[in-house]
Design an enzyme around this catalytic site. Structure first.
Site, PDB file in Angstrom:
ATOM      1  N   TRP A  21       0.848  -1.204   0.000  1.00  0.00           N
ATOM      2  CA  TRP A  21       0.000   0.000   0.000  1.00  0.00           C
ATOM      3  C   TRP A  21       0.881   1.251   0.000  1.00  0.00           C
ATOM      4  O   TRP A  21       0.488   2.313  -0.485  1.00  0.00           O
ATOM      5  CB  TRP A  21      -0.923  -0.010   1.233  1.00  0.00           C
ATOM      6  CG  TRP A  21      -1.945   1.091   1.242  1.00  0.00           C
ATOM      7  CD1 TRP A  21      -2.315   1.888   0.192  1.00  0.00           C
ATOM      8  CD2 TRP A  21      -2.740   1.497   2.357  1.00  0.00           C
ATOM      9  NE1 TRP A  21      -3.305   2.768   0.594  1.00  0.00           N
ATOM     10  CE2 TRP A  21      -3.574   2.549   1.924  1.00  0.00           C
ATOM     11  CE3 TRP A  21      -2.830   1.069   3.683  1.00  0.00           C
ATOM     12  CZ2 TRP A  21      -4.480   3.187   2.764  1.00  0.00           C
ATOM     13  CZ3 TRP A  21      -3.732   1.700   4.526  1.00  0.00           C
ATOM     14  CH2 TRP A  21      -4.560   2.747   4.069  1.00  0.00           C
ATOM     15  N   ASP A  51       1.744  -8.220  -0.702  1.00  0.00           N
ATOM     16  CA  ASP A  51       0.318  -7.882  -0.664  1.00  0.00           C
ATOM     17  C   ASP A  51       0.059  -6.528  -1.313  1.00  0.00           C
ATOM     18  O   ASP A  51       0.765  -5.550  -1.057  1.00  0.00           O
ATOM     19  CB  ASP A  51      -0.183  -7.829   0.787  1.00  0.00           C
ATOM     20  CG  ASP A  51      -1.652  -7.426   0.838  1.00  0.00           C
ATOM     21  OD1 ASP A  51      -2.482  -8.202   0.323  1.00  0.00           O
ATOM     22  OD2 ASP A  51      -1.962  -6.327   1.345  1.00  0.00           O
ATOM     23  N   TYR A  56      -5.316   0.440  -3.842  1.00  0.00           N
ATOM     24  CA  TYR A  56      -4.073   1.133  -3.467  1.00  0.00           C
ATOM     25  C   TYR A  56      -3.563   1.941  -4.654  1.00  0.00           C
ATOM     26  O   TYR A  56      -3.021   1.399  -5.619  1.00  0.00           O
ATOM     27  CB  TYR A  56      -2.993   0.143  -2.998  1.00  0.00           C
ATOM     28  CG  TYR A  56      -3.337  -0.651  -1.751  1.00  0.00           C
ATOM     29  CD1 TYR A  56      -4.401  -0.287  -0.922  1.00  0.00           C
ATOM     30  CD2 TYR A  56      -2.595  -1.761  -1.375  1.00  0.00           C
ATOM     31  CE1 TYR A  56      -4.720  -1.003   0.212  1.00  0.00           C
ATOM     32  CE2 TYR A  56      -2.902  -2.491  -0.231  1.00  0.00           C
ATOM     33  CZ  TYR A  56      -3.969  -2.115   0.545  1.00  0.00           C
ATOM     34  OH  TYR A  56      -4.277  -2.838   1.681  1.00  0.00           O
ATOM     35  N   GLN A 172      -7.125 -11.574   6.175  1.00  0.00           N
ATOM     36  CA  GLN A 172      -6.284 -10.400   6.401  1.00  0.00           C
ATOM     37  C   GLN A 172      -7.002  -9.515   7.411  1.00  0.00           C
ATOM     38  O   GLN A 172      -8.165  -9.136   7.196  1.00  0.00           O
ATOM     39  CB  GLN A 172      -6.053  -9.667   5.071  1.00  0.00           C
ATOM     40  CG  GLN A 172      -4.829  -8.783   5.115  1.00  0.00           C
ATOM     41  CD  GLN A 172      -4.456  -8.192   3.763  1.00  0.00           C
ATOM     42  OE1 GLN A 172      -4.475  -6.976   3.611  1.00  0.00           O
ATOM     43  NE2 GLN A 172      -4.096  -9.025   2.809  1.00  0.00           N
ATOM     44  N   ARG A 224      -1.974   8.645   7.466  1.00  0.00           N
ATOM     45  CA  ARG A 224      -2.025   8.561   8.926  1.00  0.00           C
ATOM     46  C   ARG A 224      -2.498   9.833   9.623  1.00  0.00           C
ATOM     47  O   ARG A 224      -2.581   9.860  10.847  1.00  0.00           O
ATOM     48  CB  ARG A 224      -0.652   8.164   9.472  1.00  0.00           C
ATOM     49  CG  ARG A 224      -0.317   6.726   9.200  1.00  0.00           C
ATOM     50  CD  ARG A 224       1.109   6.413   9.553  1.00  0.00           C
ATOM     51  NE  ARG A 224       2.025   7.076   8.642  1.00  0.00           N
ATOM     52  CZ  ARG A 224       3.350   6.897   8.653  1.00  0.00           C
ATOM     53  NH1 ARG A 224       3.889   6.102   9.538  1.00  0.00           N
ATOM     54  NH2 ARG A 224       4.123   7.521   7.794  1.00  0.00           N
ATOM     55  N   GLY A 276       4.423  -2.628   5.825  1.00  0.00           N
ATOM     56  CA  GLY A 276       4.794  -1.815   4.666  1.00  0.00           C
ATOM     57  C   GLY A 276       6.144  -1.166   4.923  1.00  0.00           C
ATOM     58  O   GLY A 276       6.512  -0.918   6.069  1.00  0.00           O
ATOM     59  N   GLN A 282      14.407  -0.091   5.820  1.00  0.00           N
ATOM     60  CA  GLN A 282      13.230  -0.524   6.609  1.00  0.00           C
ATOM     61  C   GLN A 282      12.934  -1.996   6.349  1.00  0.00           C
ATOM     62  O   GLN A 282      12.628  -2.745   7.270  1.00  0.00           O
ATOM     63  CB  GLN A 282      12.007   0.339   6.273  1.00  0.00           C
ATOM     64  CG  GLN A 282      12.080   1.741   6.867  1.00  0.00           C
ATOM     65  CD  GLN A 282      10.765   2.520   6.758  1.00  0.00           C
ATOM     66  OE1 GLN A 282       9.862   2.140   6.030  1.00  0.00           O
ATOM     67  NE2 GLN A 282      10.690   3.626   7.483  1.00  0.00           N
TER      68      GLN A 282
HETATM   69  N1  LIG Z   1      -6.790  -5.420   4.398  1.00  0.00           N
HETATM   70  C1  LIG Z   1      -6.814  -4.173   4.772  1.00  0.00           C
HETATM   71  O1  LIG Z   1      -7.901  -3.582   4.998  1.00  0.00           O
HETATM   72  C2  LIG Z   1      -5.517  -3.439   4.947  1.00  0.00           C
HETATM   73  C3  LIG Z   1      -5.521  -2.172   5.569  1.00  0.00           C
HETATM   74  C4  LIG Z   1      -4.298  -1.522   5.734  1.00  0.00           C
HETATM   75  C5  LIG Z   1      -3.110  -2.105   5.284  1.00  0.00           C
HETATM   76  N2  LIG Z   1      -3.155  -3.330   4.657  1.00  0.00           N
HETATM   77  C6  LIG Z   1      -1.902  -3.969   4.160  1.00  0.00           C
HETATM   78  O2  LIG Z   1      -0.982  -4.035   5.245  1.00  0.00           O
HETATM   79  C7  LIG Z   1       0.254  -3.421   4.870  1.00  0.00           C
HETATM   80  C8  LIG Z   1       0.929  -2.834   6.104  1.00  0.00           C
HETATM   81  O3  LIG Z   1       0.052  -2.008   6.861  1.00  0.00           O
HETATM   82  P1  LIG Z   1       0.285  -0.438   7.047  1.00  0.00           P
HETATM   83  O4  LIG Z   1       1.121   0.056   5.937  1.00  0.00           O
HETATM   84  O5  LIG Z   1      -1.054   0.155   7.297  1.00  0.00           O
HETATM   85  O6  LIG Z   1       1.059  -0.308   8.436  1.00  0.00           O
HETATM   86  P2  LIG Z   1       2.424  -0.836   9.090  1.00  0.00           P
HETATM   87  O7  LIG Z   1       3.018  -1.894   8.262  1.00  0.00           O
HETATM   88  O8  LIG Z   1       2.098  -1.130  10.499  1.00  0.00           O
HETATM   89  O9  LIG Z   1       3.354   0.469   9.073  1.00  0.00           O
HETATM   90  C9  LIG Z   1       4.084   0.810   7.930  1.00  0.00           C
HETATM   91  C10 LIG Z   1       4.858   2.108   8.149  1.00  0.00           C
HETATM   92  O10 LIG Z   1       5.737   1.994   9.273  1.00  0.00           O
HETATM   93  C11 LIG Z   1       6.957   2.665   8.988  1.00  0.00           C
HETATM   94  N3  LIG Z   1       8.041   1.661   9.011  1.00  0.00           N
HETATM   95  C12 LIG Z   1       8.108   0.493   8.317  1.00  0.00           C
HETATM   96  N4  LIG Z   1       9.244  -0.175   8.600  1.00  0.00           N
HETATM   97  C13 LIG Z   1       9.903   0.574   9.495  1.00  0.00           C
HETATM   98  C14 LIG Z   1      11.122   0.410  10.163  1.00  0.00           C
HETATM   99  N5  LIG Z   1      11.884  -0.664   9.965  1.00  0.00           N
HETATM  100  N6  LIG Z   1      11.515   1.373  11.024  1.00  0.00           N
HETATM  101  C15 LIG Z   1      10.746   2.450  11.239  1.00  0.00           C
HETATM  102  N7  LIG Z   1       9.569   2.670  10.632  1.00  0.00           N
HETATM  103  C16 LIG Z   1       9.142   1.738   9.765  1.00  0.00           C
HETATM  104  C17 LIG Z   1       6.835   3.291   7.597  1.00  0.00           C
HETATM  105  O11 LIG Z   1       6.327   4.626   7.716  1.00  0.00           O
HETATM  106  P3  LIG Z   1       7.228   5.912   8.153  1.00  0.00           P
HETATM  107  O12 LIG Z   1       8.654   5.586   7.836  1.00  0.00           O
HETATM  108  O13 LIG Z   1       6.687   7.048   7.356  1.00  0.00           O
HETATM  109  O14 LIG Z   1       6.959   6.090   9.626  1.00  0.00           O
HETATM  110  C18 LIG Z   1       5.768   2.423   6.965  1.00  0.00           C
HETATM  111  O15 LIG Z   1       5.093   3.106   5.951  1.00  0.00           O
HETATM  112  C19 LIG Z   1      -0.131  -2.411   3.778  1.00  0.00           C
HETATM  113  O16 LIG Z   1       0.962  -2.067   2.949  1.00  0.00           O
HETATM  114  C20 LIG Z   1      -1.201  -3.190   3.046  1.00  0.00           C
HETATM  115  O17 LIG Z   1      -0.614  -4.102   2.136  1.00  0.00           O
HETATM  116  C21 LIG Z   1      -4.334  -4.001   4.502  1.00  0.00           C
END
Ligand SMILES: NC(=O)c1ccc[n+]([C@@H]2O[C@H](COP(=O)([O-])OP(=O)(O)OC[C@H]3O[C@@H](n4cnc5c(N)ncnc54)[C@H](OP(=O)(O)O)[C@@H]3O)[C@@H](O)[C@H]2O)c1
Length: 322
Positions: A21, A51, A56, A172, A224, A276, A282
């Site tokens: 995403w 994913d 997206y 999911q 966010r 993500g 990261q």
């Molecule tokens: N099924 C659904 O309804 C649904 C809904 C939401 C998401 N998803 C899927 O789930 C995936 C992940 O969820 P999400 O993107 O919402 O949240 P997440 O994975 O909890 O957070 C991702 C964010 O955390 C930060 N990050 C990632 N790795 C890091 C690291 N090693 N150190 C520090 N910061 C780090 C980055 O943002 P910053 O660097 O800007 O802080 C990144 O964009 C999405 O890409 C999507 O494929 C599905």
């Protein structure tokens, strides 16, 4: 990389996947070469479970992910790509139409896992109608496996009972150390029926990384903005868990992100987090969450610290004071 098996399929998937995403306006990563560098590092580290979703970037994420995987020479039979069809498209006209388009955008020949992104809320198509339409795509070879995202178990049962030959192999759900409601029914159901649970927002959208603090809350220009976990009322509680993630990580030479993800995979054999990432660095950190396990006492301390924690989702509404 550590691997597990996808549902009942026998397919090998990495224990940490990658959510795409981030490759969208919503999250801000719209530069193709940057996105490709994220996918490249993921492949190098053995991540083979990706994913994306139709919504997206309105196809941008699917196109970017698929192009990157192809250009990087990923072997088609060694990667598993899930994509998701929105609840509004869950009808017999739009299911084949949208999935054919998705297959074209991805450019990978077929979709490994097609999940319904959320239940149809507004159009009220009967479950058996869209379940059968999704199954027909398996029959014709456009899709290999089916999944359901954000579906309550009652609806899962109804969906599964409408299928003739295929079964649900993937769920999911939002699941992270400070948002644990999937544990109530979804995860036990998945374990019992051998369904893989892709955990979305597994690091609470960055809230569990330790880089955001109560005095340095993000001023997000991305998706966010007004994210409840970052509201001071909620983040105060999240922050206490982050402190424990830090001190626990020090014992293992791991970062808070790695401990937070490891807690999820230690908690359930069914769970595969799909965080993500916006940079190769990261991804490296995320991949380091697998291949080891928290000791039971450290797992339990985190369990206890987060068990009673509740995030309020109406917080911006209630606190607006208007
Ligand atoms: N099924 C659904 O309804 C649904 C809904 C939401 C998401 N998803 C899927 O789930 C995936 C992940 O969820 P999400 O993107 O919402 O949240 P997440 O994975 O909890 O957070 C991702 C964010 O955390 C930060 N990050 C990632 N790795 C890091 C690291 N090693 N150190 C520090 N910061 C780090 C980055 O943002 P910053 O660097 O800007 O802080 C990144 O964009 C999405 O890409 C999507 O494929 C599905």
């Amino acid at each position: 990389m550590e691997y597990t098996v996808l549902g009942k399929t026998g397919e090998k998937v990495s224990r940490i996947g990658l959510g795409a995403w981030e490759f969208s306006e919503a999250w801000g990563l719209t530069d193709y070469e940057k996105a490709k560098s994220v996918v490249k590092r993921a492949l190098e580290l053995g991540i083979n479970f990706f994913d994306t979703a139709m919504v997206y970037g309105n196809g941008f994420s699917e196109k970017t992910l698929g192009s990157a995987l192809r250009e990087l020479g990923a072997k088609r039979d060694e990667i598993i790509v899930s994509t998701k069809i929105p609840g509004e498209f869950l009808n017999p006209l739009d299911i084949p139409r949208a999935v054919e388009h998705s297959v074209k955008l991805l450019g990978l020949g077929y979709v490994d896992v097609l999940l319904a992104h959320w239940p149809p809320c507004w159009h009220n198509y009967p479950t058996k109608v869209y379940a059968r339409a999704m199954e027909q795509l398996v029959n014709v070879g456009l899709v290999r496996y089916l999944g359901l995202s954000n579906f309550p178990v009652e609806l899962v049962e109804s969906f599964r009972s409408s299928l003739a030959r295929a079964d649900v192999e993937v769920f999911q759900h939002r699941y992270n150390l400070v948002e644990r409601w999937a544990e109530a029914e979804v995860i036990p159901y998945a374990e019992k029926h051998r369904i893989t649970v892709q955990a979305w927002s597994p690091i609470a959208k960055g809230a569990l990384t330790g880089k955001y603090t109560p005095d340095n809350l993000p001023q997000f220009a991305d998706v966010r903005a007004r994210e409840p976990v970052f509201h001071p009322e909620n983040f105060e509680k999240v922050w206490r868990v982050v402190q424990l993630l830090k001190s626990t990580g020090e014992k293992y030479g791991k970062t808070p992100v790695q401990v937070a993800l490891n807690w999820l995979i230690t908690s359930s054999p069914a769970v595969v987090p799909i965080p993500g990432a916006k940079s190769p660095a990261q991804v490296e950190e995320l991949a380091g969450a697998a291949g080891w396990r928290l000791k039971p006492e450290d797992w339990a301390a985190l369990e206890e610290a987060s068990r009673g924690l509740t995030i309020s989702y109406s917080v911006y509404y209630v606190k607006s004071g208007k």
